[in-house]
Structure formats: C-alpha cells, structure tokens
Design an enzyme around this catalytic site. Structure first.
Site, PDB file in Angstrom:
ATOM      1  N   CYS A  85      41.246 -31.279  15.793  1.00 48.34           N
ATOM      2  CA  CYS A  85      42.368 -31.252  16.736  1.00 48.34           C
ATOM      3  C   CYS A  85      43.562 -30.481  16.193  1.00 48.34           C
ATOM      4  O   CYS A  85      44.530 -30.243  16.921  1.00 48.34           O
ATOM      5  CB  CYS A  85      42.796 -32.665  17.082  1.00 48.34           C
ATOM      6  SG  CYS A  85      41.440 -33.723  17.617  1.00 48.34           S
ATOM      7  N   ILE A 211      41.045 -36.095  28.277  1.00 46.51           N
ATOM      8  CA  ILE A 211      40.196 -34.915  28.096  1.00 46.51           C
ATOM      9  C   ILE A 211      40.755 -33.809  29.001  1.00 46.51           C
ATOM     10  O   ILE A 211      41.004 -34.044  30.179  1.00 46.51           O
ATOM     11  CB  ILE A 211      38.737 -35.244  28.443  1.00 46.51           C
ATOM     12  CG1 ILE A 211      38.159 -36.207  27.394  1.00 46.51           C
ATOM     13  CG2 ILE A 211      37.891 -33.987  28.534  1.00 46.51           C
ATOM     14  CD1 ILE A 211      36.798 -36.757  27.744  1.00 46.51           C
ATOM     15  N   HIS A 334      45.542 -32.800  26.252  1.00 45.75           N
ATOM     16  CA  HIS A 334      45.108 -32.518  24.876  1.00 45.75           C
ATOM     17  C   HIS A 334      43.828 -31.685  24.860  1.00 45.75           C
ATOM     18  O   HIS A 334      42.760 -32.172  24.485  1.00 45.75           O
ATOM     19  CB  HIS A 334      44.918 -33.837  24.129  1.00 45.75           C
ATOM     20  CG  HIS A 334      44.577 -33.700  22.680  1.00 45.75           C
ATOM     21  ND1 HIS A 334      44.987 -32.642  21.888  1.00 45.75           N
ATOM     22  CD2 HIS A 334      43.842 -34.515  21.862  1.00 45.75           C
ATOM     23  CE1 HIS A 334      44.530 -32.790  20.670  1.00 45.75           C
ATOM     24  NE2 HIS A 334      43.822 -33.922  20.623  1.00 45.75           N
TER      25      HIS A 334
END
Length: 385
Positions: A85, A211, A334
């Site tokens: 990430c 998501i 994200h």
C-alpha cells in the site's frame, strides 16, 4: 543534492469505476498532471509508476512499459514500483531521489490500482499478500484482523474507545464530502459507524477503507526548471523511508509502527522542522485505528492520547493539525498503488491554496505518511510552500 519541487498534479475520480480500465485511469490522472504543469509530454525524462498488484487485480504486469506506451512517452526510462500500500509513496521517493541526484530534471510519477474487477474474496487475499502470507493470511489473519489486534491492544493499554475510533471515520467523511474526487462524499455519524457490520472486532465496516479504483499523478522538477515552470512550486523538504518486520507477531509493539517513527524522524531532520510546525497531514488511515497510531507515531500527539485528541477536535479542518483533508483513505478511497501519490496531490493543492472549501488557512508545511502492509514499510514526505 538538487532541490526538487512538485510543479503539476492530476487525479482521476476515485470509486467503483466500472466504465474505466487501468489504462484509462492512468491517462485520466497523468494527462491532468501534465496539463497542470504546463509542459509538453515530450519534455518528461523519466517515469515512475506505483502499483501494488496489477497482475492479480487486473491481469496486467509490466506496468513500466505499459504506462509509457499508454501516455506516448516511449522511449524514456520507465519503471513500476511495488511496496504494497506504500507503492505510491515509494514511487514518489524514487523519482525524488533520481531528480535530487541530478540524473534528470523532469519526472512524471503515477500511482494506480484497478481493484473492483475481481471478487471481494480475491481482493482480500491479494491485499493479504502485503503481510506475511505463511504466518498470517494462511491462518486467516487478514488485514482487518491484524489492525483489530492493534486496536484491541491500544484499547487495553490506553483506554481508547470505539467511539473515538468512529470519530476518525466521521471526520474523514466530512472532509471527503468537500472533495469532488472522493469515492464517498456522504456524511456519517458515530452511531452509524458503531452500528455497522463487525468486520473484525472492534473494527466495523465503517472503520475500514474501501476497495477502490483510481489513479493519481504528479510532475516533479529540479530547482532551476521548477522556477521556470511555475511561480508556485511546492518543494519536497524531506523524504524518508523505513522498514519493520513483515509479520505483526515479530514487532516490538502492537501500538506503534517503528517504521513510521524512524521515517518521520529522518524527514523532520531533513526538513529542519518539528512536528508542531506541521499544519496539515495526509496519514495512512486504512482503518480508523491506523490514523490514531499515525498521529501519535508522527509526534503530533503523545502516545496513548491520539483517540482523546480526535475526540477533542484537534485533528479537524483548521484545528491544531488538519488531518486527512482529502477524506483520507476512508472517504476519498484507497486504490492502494495510487494512495501515496494522491497524498502528495492533496498537499500540493493545499500549499498552493487550491483546495477550495476544504482549504487549510495559512498552510505552508504539510506531511504525507504512506504505509505498506501492517507497517513493514513507511514513507514520510514533508512539503513546503
């Protein structure tokens, strides 16, 4: 070392982008950044793309070549950067190092992830590969479970409450409601968070980032070129990265991310600033507890009082330190490879006084904090007006 500045930025709309593929998302953000910088694409000398798992999410690897091809930037050097990430943040840092070394004068950084074209179970498993698959995911410890363990320990050690964690989501949705690029632009309440479905106790659905499909891009330039391109360059005053153990069970603490602390200390030293001088920060709130850990580890608040500080409004827009003015990962979304670049975009907008109705007053120094996995990688950038 050469000074380096952000001279252009661009974003795609974040969300469930069923009408757009990975290539379209890249183009949407990158073209906007190139136009914002007022340059011709042929002037770009190097290209860096942050993406965590385009192979598992979109059946497409070799993004260095693909993005260069898609944007008409052949034959410049182009590389894909992966750090879970934190892929976007590390891509920014690699471009920064390349320009600071004098190797190039102008670089484009793109962060992208197309996540919604796979089943949610497949997406969860893919995200789990950012941890220790053998010791964690294989035994059922997905990322909500890992961060739930951190939350439980923080509650045990410091008396942090689930209501305080819920306030993180409430604040970030409030900020996101002012951001046209955000996935979620709706206001929520503490009761809504507390009554949402339990994902991994004490974390509920509305404690968790979604998501997301999306892309972000910035143009970086060396000092001399930056001054020619814009009268409002945003300088990278500090850029630091640190690592920790991949598996949570090997960490020295469950309530603090060592990689964040080390990277922050290095970045503060480079920028010659203290945490108290930071006016705004985009921190990695993949889960509500993650923002609480971040604002403590970055030195904005003492360890253990992050939850109380949020409850007292000290992280609201135009408070002691404005946290996640974009809406953060929770509300803005994200798309994992894009997040670290999006954070730099948000800081640039704020420092150039271009953030509209979420503008931080007198913003002159901002911080971006991007985390890979449960904290095995952390990247911290400090930007100045």
């Amino acid at each position: 070392m050469e000074n380096v500045a952000v001279v252009g930025y661009g974003l795609s709309k974040f969300g469930e982008r069923w009408e757009a593929g990975l290539k379209e998302l890249v183009s949407e953000a990158a073209v906007a950044a190139i136009n914002n910088a007022g340059i011709e694409s042929k002037e770009i000398q190097s290209l860096f793309t942050g993406s965590m798992s385009s192979g598992r999410f979109a059946n497409q690897e070799h993004l260095g070549a693909l993005v260069a091809d898609q944007l008409g930037l052949i034959p410049i050097p182009s590389v894909r950067v992966e750090a879970a990430c934190a892929s976007g943040g590390v891509a920014v840092r690699q471009a920064y190092i390349a320009l600071a070394s004098g190797a190039y004068d102008l670089a484009l950084v793109v962060g992208v992830e197309k996540m919604t074209d796979v089943h949610v179970g497949h997406a969860t498993t893919t995200l789990g590969t950012a941890g220790d698959y053998e010791w964690e995911v294989f035994h059922g410890a997905t990322f909500p479970a890992l961060y739930a363990m951190m939350a439980r320990r923080h509650i045990h050690d410091f008396g942090t409450t689930e209501e305080q964690m819920a306030l993180v989501s409430v604040k970030n949705h409030s900020n996101g409601s002012k951001n046209k690029f955000a996935q979620f632009q709706n206001l929520i309440t503490v009761d809504a968070v507390l009554n949402s479905s339990v994902v991994a106790s004490p974390l509920k659905l509305l404690d968790c980032s979604p998501i997301t499909d999306g892309a972000a891009a910035i143009v970086l330039a060396s000092e001399d070129l930056a001054k020619k391109l814009t009268d409002a360059p945003v300088w990278i005053a500090g850029s630091a990265q640190a690592s920790d153990t991949l598996a949570l069970h090997d960490r020295e603490s469950l309530t603090s991310l060592k990689a964040t602390r080390v990277a922050a200390e290095d970045a503060y030293k480079q920028a010659n600033v203290t945490p108290g001088e930071i006016k705004l920060a985009e921190v990695h709130d993949c889960f509500s507890i993650a923002e609480i850990l971040a604002i403590e580890d970055l030195g904005f608040f003492k360890k253990g009082v992050g939850g109380k500080s949020i409850e007292e409004g000290e992280t609201q827009l135009n408070s002691k330190v404005s946290i996640n003015t974009s809406g953060g990962l929770k509300a803005c979304g994200h798309p994992v490879g894009a997040t670290g670049v999006k954070q730099i975009v948000e800081l640039t907008m704020q420092l150039r006084d271009e953030a509209g109705n979420r503008q931080v007053s007198n913003a002159d120094i901002g911080l971006a904090h991007n985390v890979g996995g449960s904290g095995a990688t952390a990247v911290v950038h400090i930007l100045r007006r």
